[in-house]
Scaffold this motif. Structure first.
Motif, mmCIF file in Angstrom:
data_model
loop_
_atom_site.group_PDB
_atom_site.id
_atom_site.type_symbol
_atom_site.label_atom_id
_atom_site.label_comp_id
_atom_site.label_asym_id
_atom_site.label_seq_id
_atom_site.Cartn_x
_atom_site.Cartn_y
_atom_site.Cartn_z
ATOM 1 N N THR A 110 0.824 -1.218 0.000
ATOM 2 C CA THR A 110 0.000 0.000 0.000
ATOM 3 C C THR A 110 0.855 1.264 0.000
ATOM 4 O O THR A 110 0.601 2.200 -0.777
ATOM 5 C CB THR A 110 -0.937 0.016 1.224
ATOM 6 O OG1 THR A 110 -1.737 -1.169 1.230
ATOM 7 C CG2 THR A 110 -1.843 1.239 1.187
ATOM 8 N N LEU A 111 1.871 1.303 0.835
ATOM 9 C CA LEU A 111 2.671 2.518 0.963
ATOM 10 C C LEU A 111 3.644 2.704 -0.189
ATOM 11 O O LEU A 111 3.742 3.798 -0.761
ATOM 12 C CB LEU A 111 3.418 2.532 2.299
ATOM 13 C CG LEU A 111 2.642 3.139 3.474
ATOM 14 C CD1 LEU A 111 1.452 2.253 3.855
ATOM 15 C CD2 LEU A 111 3.539 3.332 4.683
ATOM 16 N N LEU A 112 4.356 1.647 -0.566
ATOM 17 C CA LEU A 112 5.376 1.795 -1.601
ATOM 18 C C LEU A 112 4.777 2.027 -2.985
ATOM 19 O O LEU A 112 5.383 2.703 -3.820
ATOM 20 C CB LEU A 112 6.282 0.569 -1.620
ATOM 21 C CG LEU A 112 7.245 0.457 -0.440
ATOM 22 C CD1 LEU A 112 7.985 -0.871 -0.470
ATOM 23 C CD2 LEU A 112 8.243 1.611 -0.453
ATOM 24 N N SER A 113 3.587 1.498 -3.243
ATOM 25 C CA SER A 113 2.963 1.676 -4.553
ATOM 26 C C SER A 113 2.457 3.108 -4.763
ATOM 27 O O SER A 113 2.159 3.509 -5.892
ATOM 28 C CB SER A 113 1.812 0.689 -4.739
ATOM 29 O OG SER A 113 0.786 0.924 -3.792
ATOM 30 N N THR A 114 2.365 3.886 -3.687
ATOM 31 C CA THR A 114 1.870 5.271 -3.799
ATOM 32 C C THR A 114 2.888 6.307 -3.309
ATOM 33 O O THR A 114 2.563 7.481 -3.171
ATOM 34 C CB THR A 114 0.566 5.431 -2.988
ATOM 35 O OG1 THR A 114 0.798 5.041 -1.620
ATOM 36 C CG2 THR A 114 -0.535 4.562 -3.566
ATOM 37 N N GLU A 115 4.135 5.865 -3.062
ATOM 38 C CA GLU A 115 5.143 6.753 -2.468
ATOM 39 C C GLU A 115 5.552 7.907 -3.386
ATOM 40 O O GLU A 115 6.108 8.905 -2.931
ATOM 41 C CB GLU A 115 6.385 5.952 -2.091
ATOM 42 C CG GLU A 115 7.327 6.693 -1.157
ATOM 43 C CD GLU A 115 7.385 6.069 0.216
ATOM 44 O OE1 GLU A 115 6.993 6.734 1.193
ATOM 45 O OE2 GLU A 115 7.835 4.924 0.317
ATOM 46 N N VAL A 116 5.271 7.796 -4.690
ATOM 47 C CA VAL A 116 5.627 8.872 -5.615
ATOM 48 C C VAL A 116 4.928 10.186 -5.253
ATOM 49 O O VAL A 116 5.414 11.273 -5.578
ATOM 50 C CB VAL A 116 5.290 8.488 -7.071
ATOM 51 C CG1 VAL A 116 6.214 7.397 -7.574
ATOM 52 C CG2 VAL A 116 3.827 8.061 -7.211
ATOM 53 N N LEU A 117 3.787 10.093 -4.600
ATOM 54 C CA LEU A 117 3.090 11.299 -4.157
ATOM 55 C C LEU A 117 3.908 12.045 -3.112
ATOM 56 O O LEU A 117 3.980 13.283 -3.108
ATOM 57 C CB LEU A 117 1.722 10.939 -3.574
ATOM 58 C CG LEU A 117 0.741 10.189 -4.489
ATOM 59 C CD1 LEU A 117 -0.485 9.754 -3.696
ATOM 60 C CD2 LEU A 117 0.344 11.056 -5.670
ATOM 61 N N ASN A 118 4.549 11.284 -2.244
ATOM 62 C CA ASN A 118 5.332 11.879 -1.164
ATOM 63 C C ASN A 118 6.609 12.534 -1.669
ATOM 64 O O ASN A 118 7.169 13.415 -1.018
ATOM 65 C CB ASN A 118 5.669 10.797 -0.129
ATOM 66 C CG ASN A 118 5.984 11.369 1.238
ATOM 67 O OD1 ASN A 118 5.705 12.538 1.528
ATOM 68 N ND2 ASN A 118 6.572 10.560 2.086
ATOM 69 N N VAL A 119 7.098 12.104 -2.845
ATOM 70 C CA VAL A 119 8.302 12.708 -3.435
ATOM 71 C C VAL A 119 8.105 14.204 -3.627
ATOM 72 O O VAL A 119 8.972 15.015 -3.279
ATOM 73 C CB VAL A 119 8.627 12.037 -4.794
ATOM 74 C CG1 VAL A 119 9.676 12.850 -5.552
ATOM 75 C CG2 VAL A 119 9.123 10.622 -4.573
ATOM 76 N N VAL A 120 6.983 14.580 -4.181
ATOM 77 C CA VAL A 120 6.708 15.997 -4.449
ATOM 78 C C VAL A 120 6.700 16.788 -3.146
ATOM 79 O O VAL A 120 7.244 17.894 -3.073
ATOM 80 C CB VAL A 120 5.359 16.153 -5.177
ATOM 81 C CG1 VAL A 120 5.068 17.627 -5.453
ATOM 82 C CG2 VAL A 120 5.363 15.360 -6.475
ATOM 83 N N ILE A 121 6.109 16.225 -2.105
ATOM 84 C CA ILE A 121 6.052 16.901 -0.810
ATOM 85 C C ILE A 121 7.449 17.155 -0.266
ATOM 86 O O ILE A 121 7.787 18.269 0.153
ATOM 87 C CB ILE A 121 5.243 16.057 0.196
ATOM 88 C CG1 ILE A 121 3.805 15.849 -0.292
ATOM 89 C CG2 ILE A 121 5.240 16.706 1.582
ATOM 90 C CD1 ILE A 121 3.018 14.826 0.525
ATOM 91 N N GLU A 122 8.299 16.131 -0.277
ATOM 92 C CA GLU A 122 9.640 16.244 0.306
ATOM 93 C C GLU A 122 10.530 17.213 -0.477
ATOM 94 O O GLU A 122 11.249 18.020 0.114
ATOM 95 C CB GLU A 122 10.301 14.859 0.363
ATOM 96 C CG GLU A 122 9.681 13.915 1.371
ATOM 97 C CD GLU A 122 9.941 14.339 2.803
ATOM 98 O OE1 GLU A 122 10.966 14.986 3.064
ATOM 99 O OE2 GLU A 122 9.115 14.018 3.670
ATOM 100 N N VAL A 123 10.521 17.125 -1.791
ATOM 101 C CA VAL A 123 11.403 17.967 -2.606
ATOM 102 C C VAL A 123 10.999 19.435 -2.519
ATOM 103 O O VAL A 123 11.846 20.316 -2.327
ATOM 104 C CB VAL A 123 11.408 17.498 -4.072
ATOM 105 C CG1 VAL A 123 12.167 18.499 -4.954
ATOM 106 C CG2 VAL A 123 12.038 16.120 -4.189
ATOM 107 N N LEU A 124 9.714 19.728 -2.663
ATOM 108 C CA LEU A 124 9.269 21.118 -2.594
ATOM 109 C C LEU A 124 9.454 21.693 -1.193
ATOM 110 O O LEU A 124 9.791 22.873 -1.038
ATOM 111 C CB LEU A 124 7.812 21.232 -3.041
ATOM 112 C CG LEU A 124 7.521 20.818 -4.493
ATOM 113 C CD1 LEU A 124 6.077 21.154 -4.859
ATOM 114 C CD2 LEU A 124 8.478 21.486 -5.468
ATOM 115 N N SER A 125 9.268 20.867 -0.169
ATOM 116 C CA SER A 125 9.530 21.323 1.199
ATOM 117 C C SER A 125 11.006 21.662 1.367
ATOM 118 O O SER A 125 11.368 22.691 1.950
ATOM 119 C CB SER A 125 9.141 20.235 2.211
ATOM 120 O OG SER A 125 7.761 19.998 2.200
ATOM 121 N N GLY A 126 11.889 20.773 0.871
ATOM 122 C CA GLY A 126 13.327 21.008 0.965
ATOM 123 C C GLY A 126 13.750 22.262 0.244
ATOM 124 O O GLY A 126 14.575 23.042 0.750
ATOM 125 N N ALA A 127 13.208 22.478 -0.949
ATOM 126 C CA ALA A 127 13.551 23.678 -1.713
ATOM 127 C C ALA A 127 13.136 24.938 -0.974
ATOM 128 O O ALA A 127 13.903 25.906 -0.884
ATOM 129 C CB ALA A 127 12.894 23.624 -3.093
#
Length: 430
Positions: free
Chosen positions: A340-357
C-alpha cells in the motif's frame, strides 16, 4: 546518493535490531521494539529538524564565502545539539510509561516496550550530536564522511546485538544498549573529524560559544522543519494506536514492514535534503535561476529512484519480511503495509522535494503548516471516521496515500506562491 545510503544503512542497522530480536526472542519482543517507533520519532524529529536549520544557515554562509560566520555557526550548532539531546533524555524518561499506555500497547508487550524506550533515550545526546554533525558536513556538500562513520558504528551495533541477545540472552534491553553504544561511536568519530578538519568547519575549544544571531537563524528555520517532522510523528502516534487495537500479530507485521517501506522514504527524503543544501548555497550566492533548476532536477531524479526502489521492495517483499519473523500471519499483515505505501510513495516525493527547496530559500514555516493540515489533519480524521466505521487493516493503511495526495496538491500551490514572492524580492538578505 551517499546521503540516501546513509539513511538506508541506518535503517538497515535498525532492521537488524528487529530481525535479531524477532528470530531469537520471539514476535512479542519484536513487536515491543517496533511499537516504539512513533514515540521515538515524535521526540527526535523536532530536534533533528533543528539540525536542518543549521544546514541551511551554514550553506548560506558557504555560498557567501563567509568563513568567519561558517565557524561561528558550526560551534553554535554543536552546543545546541548537546543541549537538545540532554533535554530529550530527561523528557523521555518521564514520558516513557505514559506514552506506551496512551498508545494502548497490548499488555503482553507493554513492559518490554517501556524498558526499551527508557534505555534508548539515554543515548539521545549522541543521536542529536551525530545529526547536527552530519548537517555540518552536508552543508559543505560532504555526505560521504557521515556515511563511513555510520557504517563503522552500524557494524558494531549488529555485533553487539548478537552478543547481548544470542550470547547473553538479554533481549529488549540488549538491543537498546547496543544502539546506544553504536550512537556513541558514530558521534564521537564525526566529532574527531571536525576537530581535525582543515576548513572553516573545524572545531576549536576556544571558539565554543553561542552566537545569538546565528542561533536565532537556526531556530527560525529549524523549528518549523522540526515541527513538520513532528506532525508526521503525531499523526503516526494516532495511527499506531489504531494498529495496536488490531492485536499483537498486526503490530508485529507492521513493525517488520516499516523496516522495508522506510527504505523507500529515505531515498525520496535524501533528495529533499540535497535540495536544502544546494538551493541554500545558491540562494546565498544570489543565483535564483539555478535554485529553480536544482528543484526541477531533484524532483525528476527523486521520482526515478523512488519508483525503482519501490518496485524492487514490492516484488521481494514477502521474502524480505521472512527475515524478521517466519509467522505467515505476521508476513500477511506486513505485506499489506509494504504494498500500500510503496505503490503510492511517488506522491510523497513531491512533498519532500518542494519542502526542501522552500527551506533552502529560508521559508520553513510554509511547508510546516501545509504538512500539519494535509498529513496530520487527514490522518487523524481518517482514523476517527473511516477506520472507526470499517475496522480493517487495509482501510487503516489507506490513510497514507490519502494524506499524501491532499498534502501534495496543497504543497504545489504553496511552492509556486513562495517562489513568486522570492523572485519579487530579487536580492538575498544576508
Amino acid at each position: 546518493m551517499p546521503l540516501a545510503l546513509t539513511s538506508i544503512l541506518q535503517q538497515l542497522f535498525n532492521a537488524a535490531d528487529i530481525a535479531v530480536i524477532g528470530q531469537f526472542a520471539g514476535k512479542h519482543a519484536m513487536a515491543a521494539v517496533g511499537s516504539n517507533s512513533p514515540i521515538i520519532g515524535l521526540m527526535v524529529n523536532l530536534f533533528v529538524g533543528v539540525s536542518i536549520g543549521a544546514n541551511v544557515v551554514i550553506s548560506n554562509y558557504t555560498g557567501q564565502h563567509n568563513e568567519k560566520k561558517i565557524s561561528e555557526a558550526t560551534h553554535t550548532a554543536i552546543i545546541l545539539a548537546v543541549v537538545c539531546g540532554l533535554l530529550i533524555t530527561c523528557i523521555g524518561q518521564l514520558i516513557a510509561r505514559p506514552m506506551v499506555e496512551l498508545l494502548g500497547t497490548p499488555k503482553v508487550i507493554a513492559p518490554m516496550a517501556i524498558e526499551y524506550l527508557r534505555i534508548y533515550f539515554l543515548g539521545m545526546p549522541f543521536i542529536m550530536l551525530y545529526n547536527f554533525e552530519s548537517a555540518i558536513f552536508r552543508s559543505q556538500g560532504d555526505t560521504r564522511t557521515p556515511l563511513m562513520c555510520l557504517f563503522i558504528s552500524g557494524v558494531i551495533n549488529v555485533i553487539l546485538n548478537l552478543v547481548f541477545v544470542v550470547g547473553l540472552h538479554i533481549d529488549v534491553a540488549g538491543v537498546a544498549l547496543a544502539t546506544v553504544i553504536a550512537n556513541v561511536v558514530s558521534s564521537s568519530l564525526l566529532f574527531l573529524l571536525l576537530c581535525r578538519s582543515k576548513g572553516a568547519i573545524r572545531l576549536q575549544r576556544e571558539k565554543f560559544q553561542v552566537n545569538r544571531a546565528i542561533l536565532e537563524s537556526i531556530l527560525r528555520i529549524g523549528i518549523p522543519s522540526g515541527l513538520q517532522g513532528t506532525v508526521f510523528s503525531i499523526s503516526n502516534l494516532v495511527v499506531q494506536s489504531a494498529i495496536n487495537s488490531l492485536g499483537a500479530d498486526v503490530v508485529a507485521g507492521s513493525s517488520a514492514a516499516f523496516n522495508l517501506e522506510i527504505i523507500g522514504y529515505y531515498i525520496l527524503n535524501s533528495f529533499g535534503q540535497a535540495a536544502v543544501t544546494f538551493v541554500g548555497q545558491n540562494y546565498g550566492a544570489g543565483n535564483l535561476k539555478r535554485c529553480r533548476q536544482i528543484t526541477k532536477q531533484v524532483l525528476l531524479l527523486d521520482e526515478l529512484f523512488t519508483v525503482i526502489v519501490a518496485v524492487i521492495l514490492i516484488l521481494s517483499g514477502r521474502q524480505l519480511l521472512m527475515l524478521f519473523n517466519g509467522d505467515p500471519v505476521v508476513i500477511h499483515y506486513g505485506y499489506i503495509r509494504v504494498f500500500t505505501l510503496l505503490s503510492t510513495e511517488v506522491l510523497n516525493v513531491v512533498i519532500e522535494v518542494l519542502s526542501g527547496a522552500m527551506r533552502g530559500y529560508g521559508s520553513s514555516m510554509v511547508p510546516a503548516v501545509v504538512t500539519f493540515v494535509g498529513i496530520c489533519g487527514v490522518r487523524i480524521l481518517w482514523v476517527y471516521t473511516v477506520f472507526s466505521q470499517w475496522h480493517t487493516w487495509g482501510v487503516l493503511m489507506a490513510v497514507y496515500p490519502a494524506s499524501w495526495l491532499v498534502t501534495m496538491l496543497v504543497m504545489i500551490f504553496a511552492y509556486f506562491r513562495e517562489v513568486r514572492k522570492i523572485g519579487a524580492r530579487g536580492m538575498v538578505q544576508a
